[in-house]
Write a protein that holds these residues in place. Structure first.
Motif, mmCIF file in Angstrom:
data_model
loop_
_atom_site.group_PDB
_atom_site.id
_atom_site.type_symbol
_atom_site.label_atom_id
_atom_site.label_comp_id
_atom_site.label_asym_id
_atom_site.label_seq_id
_atom_site.Cartn_x
_atom_site.Cartn_y
_atom_site.Cartn_z
ATOM 1 N N HIS A 37 0.865 -1.179 0.000
ATOM 2 C CA HIS A 37 0.000 0.000 0.000
ATOM 3 C C HIS A 37 0.899 1.226 0.000
ATOM 4 C CE1 HIS A 37 -3.199 2.691 2.147
ATOM 5 N NE2 HIS A 37 -3.142 2.918 0.848
ATOM 6 N N ASP A 38 0.811 2.015 -1.054
ATOM 7 C CA ASP A 38 1.585 3.251 -1.163
ATOM 8 C C ASP A 38 0.691 4.391 -0.711
ATOM 9 O OD1 ASP A 38 3.138 5.427 -1.827
ATOM 10 O OD2 ASP A 38 3.825 4.566 -3.721
ATOM 11 N N LEU A 39 0.979 4.926 0.469
ATOM 12 C CA LEU A 39 0.125 5.977 1.021
ATOM 13 C C LEU A 39 0.297 7.297 0.291
ATOM 14 C CD1 LEU A 39 0.225 3.787 3.324
ATOM 15 C CD2 LEU A 39 -0.276 5.657 4.897
ATOM 16 N N ALA A 40 1.339 7.440 -0.518
ATOM 17 C CA ALA A 40 1.537 8.691 -1.250
ATOM 18 C C ALA A 40 0.441 8.923 -2.275
ATOM 19 C CB ALA A 40 2.908 8.682 -1.931
ATOM 20 N N ASP A 41 -0.002 7.835 -2.937
ATOM 21 C CA ASP A 41 -1.067 7.983 -3.936
ATOM 22 C C ASP A 41 -2.191 6.970 -3.734
ATOM 23 O OD1 ASP A 41 0.143 5.632 -4.691
ATOM 24 O OD2 ASP A 41 0.750 6.340 -6.680
ATOM 25 N N ASP A 42 -2.160 6.275 -2.604
ATOM 26 C CA ASP A 42 -3.168 5.283 -2.216
ATOM 27 C C ASP A 42 -3.209 4.080 -3.150
ATOM 28 O OD1 ASP A 42 -4.917 4.674 -0.122
ATOM 29 O OD2 ASP A 42 -6.679 5.133 -1.346
ATOM 30 N N ALA A 43 -2.146 3.840 -3.891
ATOM 31 C CA ALA A 43 -2.103 2.664 -4.765
ATOM 32 C C ALA A 43 -1.908 1.406 -3.928
ATOM 33 C CB ALA A 43 -0.960 2.803 -5.768
ATOM 34 N N ARG A 44 -2.588 0.339 -4.326
ATOM 35 C CA ARG A 44 -2.476 -0.960 -3.669
ATOM 36 C C ARG A 44 -2.221 -2.013 -4.740
ATOM 37 N NH1 ARG A 44 -5.123 -1.031 1.637
ATOM 38 N NH2 ARG A 44 -6.088 1.000 2.049
ATOM 39 N N TRP A 45 -1.378 -2.983 -4.410
ATOM 40 C CA TRP A 45 -1.092 -4.045 -5.364
ATOM 41 C C TRP A 45 -0.508 -5.253 -4.656
ATOM 42 C CZ3 TRP A 45 1.973 0.226 -4.739
ATOM 43 C CH2 TRP A 45 3.334 0.004 -4.458
ATOM 44 N N MET A 46 -0.451 -6.341 -5.408
ATOM 45 C CA MET A 46 0.190 -7.569 -4.955
ATOM 46 C C MET A 46 1.394 -7.855 -5.843
ATOM 47 S SD MET A 46 -1.093 -9.430 -2.400
ATOM 48 C CE MET A 46 -2.581 -9.487 -1.374
ATOM 49 N N LEU A 47 2.554 -7.991 -5.240
ATOM 50 C CA LEU A 47 3.711 -8.520 -5.948
ATOM 51 C C LEU A 47 3.550 -10.029 -5.925
ATOM 52 C CD1 LEU A 47 6.436 -7.552 -7.235
ATOM 53 C CD2 LEU A 47 7.498 -8.200 -5.082
ATOM 54 N N ASP A 48 3.330 -10.625 -7.075
ATOM 55 C CA ASP A 48 2.860 -12.015 -7.162
ATOM 56 C C ASP A 48 3.898 -12.874 -7.888
ATOM 57 O OD1 ASP A 48 1.371 -14.302 -7.219
ATOM 58 O OD2 ASP A 48 -0.338 -13.446 -8.303
ATOM 59 N N VAL A 49 4.706 -13.583 -7.113
ATOM 60 C CA VAL A 49 5.810 -14.373 -7.644
ATOM 61 C C VAL A 49 5.322 -15.794 -7.915
ATOM 62 C CG1 VAL A 49 8.161 -15.208 -7.229
ATOM 63 C CG2 VAL A 49 7.441 -12.976 -6.332
ATOM 64 N N ASN A 50 5.554 -16.291 -9.126
ATOM 65 C CA ASN A 50 5.113 -17.653 -9.432
ATOM 66 C C ASN A 50 5.939 -18.684 -8.664
ATOM 67 O OD1 ASN A 50 7.041 -16.653 -11.732
ATOM 68 N ND2 ASN A 50 7.295 -18.884 -11.687
ATOM 69 N N ASP A 51 5.381 -19.879 -8.506
ATOM 70 C CA ASP A 51 5.975 -20.881 -7.628
ATOM 71 C C ASP A 51 7.326 -21.395 -8.107
ATOM 72 O OD1 ASP A 51 3.797 -20.680 -5.988
ATOM 73 O OD2 ASP A 51 2.873 -22.574 -6.600
#
Length: 425
Positions: free
Chosen positions: A93-107
């Motif tokens: 969660h980047d509070l500077a611009d309220d962006a949210r994401w998942m860093l999603d690494v494959n198995d």
């Protein structure tokens, strides 16, 4: 070299416990002493009266691919667990611009996740991630991360800095590129199933310390707490006696000593020992409030004072690495500031709950190239004296994995064995 007659393990933190367990597994007689009234060292749990809860001093993350962690826990067992997601998905969660994401690494080890914009941090490019691949191959121990990756821009701010600050616990641009590469090779390079982030539940004591103590006691090893090693006596090219709380304790032929103590203590005890001299702080803030049921176990904060939010069953805890500029901050103001960030991230509309701030001013050595070269090897010039601790040469930053691995290294050397994990490879 035959196995020693007896090994004195000085220090009952994770490195000392690891050494004692490994020696006991091999049938070596162990005597263990600890200056503090309890085991655990910098990974400790305690009942906090202000919160009315049993808490850890901080959130100590491990990775699913940590070999020494797996071996240690398989040996000692216990009711505690290491909890985490089934796949390597990291909430941000980047509070500077309220962006949210998942860093999603494959198995698997083939990193096809970097080709998908939906799996990467927003605003980063495929070409950016090539810098991490180059970092994983770093061989020059004199180079800082900031010399290999430009310390600015979206990729730095949203990927490199939060990851490496948590791992190295020093300003990221100053951090050792070689140590960063070692971390990457043992985690992300091996694929998502090796870099799932895990947290000790319900506590560090339950997951690591108590099971080890119980395992040792069943086998006749009872640590002597409140017993400080005040000095070492050297004669005939080896350690001849210990000064334990003012009492001279001679060593017998074939005895050995493993010092699993902080670096500044070891430097006072061992003549001419070179150790890291710069250390960095970690702050942990704990809030006595249950997180929302859908909250991720771990969330990384950007554009905030807090860095890593951990949603425990009955509390929310926040870790701040490289916190030297915050250790003198007034506690209540800091707790209120970070709580506002946590409430915004987790969607909690509640006033500041009961809180606690735990400060570790010398949490780890500063993992810079200059300090990395000061880490001593586990063997010393005295054939019956060995060193253990996350500050000793392990080929890793100062982590739980490094601490456990160092104890294993020291025990193996005391018994004349080859090291299980390569150092500096």
């Amino acid at each position: 070299m035959s196995s020693p007659r007896r090994v004195w393990v000085v220090g009952a933190g994770l490195a000392g416990l690891s050494a004692a367990v490994e020696l006991t597994r091999a049938g070596v007689k162990v005597r263990m002493v600890e200056a503090a009234p309890r085991a655990g060292g910098r990974c400790r749990s305690y009942h906090d009266d202000k919160l009315g809860q049993l808490i850890d001093n901080g959130n100590h993350f491990v990775f699913s691919g940590n070999q020494a962690v797996a071996r240690f826990r398989e040996t000692v067992g216990g009711a505690g667990a290491l909890a985490g997601p089934d796949h390597a998905r990291f909430a941000f969660h980047d509070l500077a611009d309220d962006a949210r994401w998942m860093l999603d690494v494959n198995d698997g080890p083939l990193p096809w996740w970097v080709f998908s914009p939906r799996r990467r941090a927003p605003g980063t490019r495929l070409a950016d991630h090539a810098a991490l691949a180059r970092l994983a191959l770093e061989r020059d121990r004199s180079v800082a991360i900031g010399q290999r990756i430009a310390p600015h821009g979206t990729f730095w701010r949203r990927v490199v800095e939060p990851m490496m600050l948590a791992v190295l616990n020093c300003p990221t641009e100053q951090g050792s590129a070689w140590l960063a590469g070692r971390f990457l090779r043992e985690s992300f390079v091996r694929g998502g199933q090796a870099c799932r982030t895990l947290v000790a539940l319900p506590t560090l004591d339950a997951a690591f310390v108590t099971p080890a103590l119980d395992w040792l006691r069943v086998r006749g090893v009872e640590p002597s707490f409140g017993t400080r090693l005040r000095g070492l006596e050297f004669a005939d090219g080896k350690v001849a006696a210990l000064d334990l709380a003012g009492t001279r304790t001679p060593l017998h032929d074939g005895d050995a000593v493993i010092l699993a103590v902080p670096p500044w203590v070891a430097a006072d005890l061992v003549p001419g020992l070179q150790v890291p001299t710069r250390h960095c702080a970690i702050l942990n803030l704990h809030y006595a409030i249950a997180p929302p049921p859908d909250a991720p176990l771990i969330t990384a904060l950007l554009g905030a004072t807090g860095q890593w939010v951990v949603a425990h069953e009955n509390r929310v805890s926040v870790t701040i690495s490289g916190a030297d500029d915050l250790v003198e901050r007034e506690r209540e103001g800091l707790a209120a500031e970070v709580w506002a960030e946590v409430a915004r991230t987790l969607g909690i509309s509640a006033p500041l709950p009961a809180w606690q701030v735990v400060k570790e001013k010398r949490a780890t050595f500063a993992a810079t190239p200059e300090q990395e070269v000061l880490r001593p090897p586990p063997a010393t010039r005295w054939p019956n004296l060995f060193l253990a601790g996350d500050w000793v040469q392990t080929g890793l930053p100062a982590t739980i994995e490094g601490a456990l691995r160092s104890g294993d290294h020291a025990a193996g050397l005391a018994m004349g064995h080859r090291l299980r994990y390569g150092i500096g490879a």
